[in-house]
Design a protein around this motif. Sequence first.
Motif, mmCIF file in Angstrom:
data_model
loop_
_atom_site.group_PDB
_atom_site.id
_atom_site.type_symbol
_atom_site.label_atom_id
_atom_site.label_comp_id
_atom_site.label_asym_id
_atom_site.label_seq_id
_atom_site.Cartn_x
_atom_site.Cartn_y
_atom_site.Cartn_z
ATOM 1 N N GLY A 1 0.813 -1.217 0.000
ATOM 2 C CA GLY A 1 0.000 0.000 0.000
ATOM 3 C C GLY A 1 0.841 1.259 0.000
ATOM 4 N N PRO A 2 0.350 2.323 0.635
ATOM 5 C CA PRO A 2 1.042 3.617 0.608
ATOM 6 C C PRO A 2 2.447 3.571 1.218
ATOM 7 C CG PRO A 2 -1.189 3.869 1.474
ATOM 8 C CD PRO A 2 -0.941 2.398 1.302
ATOM 9 N N VAL A 3 2.621 2.790 2.258
ATOM 10 C CA VAL A 3 3.954 2.669 2.868
ATOM 11 C C VAL A 3 4.916 2.021 1.878
ATOM 12 C CG1 VAL A 3 5.273 1.621 4.744
ATOM 13 C CG2 VAL A 3 3.016 2.574 5.198
ATOM 14 N N GLY A 4 4.460 0.987 1.169
ATOM 15 C CA GLY A 4 5.280 0.316 0.157
ATOM 16 C C GLY A 4 5.603 1.237 -1.003
ATOM 17 N N LEU A 5 4.650 2.070 -1.394
ATOM 18 C CA LEU A 5 4.884 3.045 -2.465
ATOM 19 C C LEU A 5 6.009 3.991 -2.086
ATOM 20 C CD1 LEU A 5 4.094 4.488 -5.128
ATOM 21 C CD2 LEU A 5 2.444 5.794 -3.790
ATOM 22 N N LEU A 6 5.946 4.523 -0.893
ATOM 23 C CA LEU A 6 6.977 5.445 -0.423
ATOM 24 C C LEU A 6 8.340 4.759 -0.350
ATOM 25 C CD1 LEU A 6 7.666 8.244 0.590
ATOM 26 C CD2 LEU A 6 7.084 7.474 2.897
ATOM 27 N N ALA A 7 8.370 3.560 0.211
ATOM 28 C CA ALA A 7 9.636 2.819 0.308
ATOM 29 C C ALA A 7 10.193 2.516 -1.076
ATOM 30 C CB ALA A 7 9.428 1.527 1.092
ATOM 31 N N GLY A 8 9.342 2.103 -2.004
ATOM 32 C CA GLY A 8 9.796 1.799 -3.358
ATOM 33 C C GLY A 8 10.354 3.020 -4.062
ATOM 34 N N LEU A 9 9.702 4.172 -3.890
ATOM 35 C CA LEU A 9 10.185 5.401 -4.521
ATOM 36 C C LEU A 9 11.504 5.862 -3.925
ATOM 37 C CD1 LEU A 9 6.858 7.407 -4.907
ATOM 38 C CD2 LEU A 9 8.178 6.299 -6.712
ATOM 39 N N LEU A 10 11.671 5.659 -2.622
ATOM 40 C CA LEU A 10 12.909 6.092 -1.967
ATOM 41 C C LEU A 10 14.083 5.155 -2.238
ATOM 42 C CD1 LEU A 10 11.580 7.306 1.490
ATOM 43 C CD2 LEU A 10 12.361 8.697 -0.425
ATOM 44 N N LEU A 11 13.828 3.864 -2.274
ATOM 45 C CA LEU A 11 14.912 2.890 -2.364
ATOM 46 C C LEU A 11 15.144 2.329 -3.764
ATOM 47 C CD1 LEU A 11 14.138 0.903 0.901
ATOM 48 C CD2 LEU A 11 15.816 2.722 0.565
ATOM 49 N N GLY A 12 14.126 2.361 -4.596
ATOM 50 C CA GLY A 12 14.228 1.710 -5.908
ATOM 51 C C GLY A 12 15.069 2.482 -6.905
ATOM 52 N N GLY A 13 15.587 1.760 -7.875
ATOM 53 C CA GLY A 13 16.300 2.372 -8.989
ATOM 54 C C GLY A 13 17.719 2.812 -8.707
ATOM 55 N N ARG A 14 18.261 2.451 -7.580
ATOM 56 C CA ARG A 14 19.648 2.845 -7.277
ATOM 57 C C ARG A 14 20.623 1.894 -7.962
ATOM 58 N NH1 ARG A 14 20.360 7.036 -4.324
ATOM 59 N NH2 ARG A 14 18.789 7.672 -2.825
ATOM 60 N N LYS A 15 21.702 2.483 -8.462
ATOM 61 C CA LYS A 15 22.706 1.704 -9.166
ATOM 62 C C LYS A 15 24.048 2.394 -8.977
ATOM 63 C CE LYS A 15 23.437 -0.150 -13.783
ATOM 64 N NZ LYS A 15 22.929 -0.171 -15.150
ATOM 65 N N THR A 16 25.100 1.620 -8.850
ATOM 66 C CA THR A 16 26.429 2.193 -8.717
ATOM 67 C C THR A 16 27.121 2.166 -10.071
ATOM 68 O OG1 THR A 16 26.597 1.431 -6.447
ATOM 69 C CG2 THR A 16 28.653 1.999 -7.528
ATOM 70 N N GLU A 17 27.531 3.351 -10.525
ATOM 71 C CA GLU A 17 28.280 3.457 -11.778
ATOM 72 C C GLU A 17 29.736 3.767 -11.459
ATOM 73 O OE1 GLU A 17 26.484 6.273 -14.425
ATOM 74 O OE2 GLU A 17 25.022 4.794 -15.120
ATOM 75 N N VAL A 18 30.624 3.138 -12.200
ATOM 76 C CA VAL A 18 32.057 3.307 -11.986
ATOM 77 C C VAL A 18 32.671 3.866 -13.258
ATOM 78 C CG1 VAL A 18 34.212 2.115 -11.481
ATOM 79 C CG2 VAL A 18 32.104 1.344 -10.410
ATOM 80 N N THR A 19 33.371 4.989 -13.122
ATOM 81 C CA THR A 19 34.173 5.509 -14.228
ATOM 82 C C THR A 19 35.600 5.052 -13.952
ATOM 83 O OG1 THR A 19 32.703 7.393 -14.526
ATOM 84 C CG2 THR A 19 34.906 7.581 -15.458
ATOM 85 N N PHE A 20 36.236 4.471 -14.964
ATOM 86 C CA PHE A 20 37.523 3.828 -14.769
ATOM 87 C C PHE A 20 38.486 4.144 -15.911
ATOM 88 C CE2 PHE A 20 34.779 1.122 -17.184
ATOM 89 C CZ PHE A 20 35.587 0.646 -18.210
ATOM 90 N N VAL A 21 39.752 3.912 -15.632
ATOM 91 C CA VAL A 21 40.803 4.003 -16.642
ATOM 92 C C VAL A 21 41.365 2.597 -16.798
ATOM 93 C CG1 VAL A 21 43.034 5.007 -17.232
ATOM 94 C CG2 VAL A 21 41.362 6.359 -15.967
ATOM 95 N N ALA A 22 41.398 2.102 -18.021
ATOM 96 C CA ALA A 22 41.895 0.742 -18.276
ATOM 97 C C ALA A 22 43.047 0.784 -19.264
ATOM 98 C CB ALA A 22 40.772 -0.135 -18.816
ATOM 99 N N ARG A 23 43.999 -0.110 -19.050
ATOM 100 C CA ARG A 23 45.140 -0.249 -19.963
ATOM 101 C C ARG A 23 45.228 -1.704 -20.368
ATOM 102 N NH1 ARG A 23 49.866 2.616 -20.982
ATOM 103 N NH2 ARG A 23 51.575 1.306 -21.705
ATOM 104 N N LEU A 24 45.318 -1.942 -21.679
ATOM 105 C CA LEU A 24 45.454 -3.296 -22.200
ATOM 106 C C LEU A 24 46.924 -3.708 -22.220
ATOM 107 C CD1 LEU A 24 42.985 -2.943 -25.187
ATOM 108 C CD2 LEU A 24 42.583 -4.174 -23.070
#
Length: 141
Positions: free
Chosen positions: A72-95
């Motif tokens: 219900g409404p509590v789940g909606l709020l929790a989903g909006l606050l916690l959902g969709g998070r992702k960690t992106e990493v910018t990196f330098v690579a050498r072959l």
Amino acid sequence: MAKMIVHAGDFPKGKGSVILGVMTFPCGPRDVFTGQTIPVTELERVEIATEESVKKAAGTVGWGVAGSALLGPVGLLAGLLLGGRKTEVTFVARLKDGRKFLGTTDKGAYNVMLAGTFSKGVAGAPKRPSVPPPQPVTPCP
């Protein structure tokens, strides 16, 4: 499949991918599915330039709807606050052949690439003899 964006370096800028221990580099800015493939075991070094948590709008809405349906409404709020998070990493690579690039990908793909810098390779990656050697960079048509 993890997406990888090449920002600069010895490969053309654009969207590539990391799949089962193989990196695919774009031939051009809009080329996603074709291009040069290189196993992660050909990486000599991978270093984090930045790491940030980003929130994706589509993921946030999806988790909000799922939370609402379940709690219900509590789940909606929790989903909006916690959902969709992702960690992106910018990196330098050498072959190992000396080429290098600056890219961005998710944390899981970065860890696969980092593991590729060790001589025994990566779990899930093709064994070294079954992967063709990297081809020289050829100009796009």
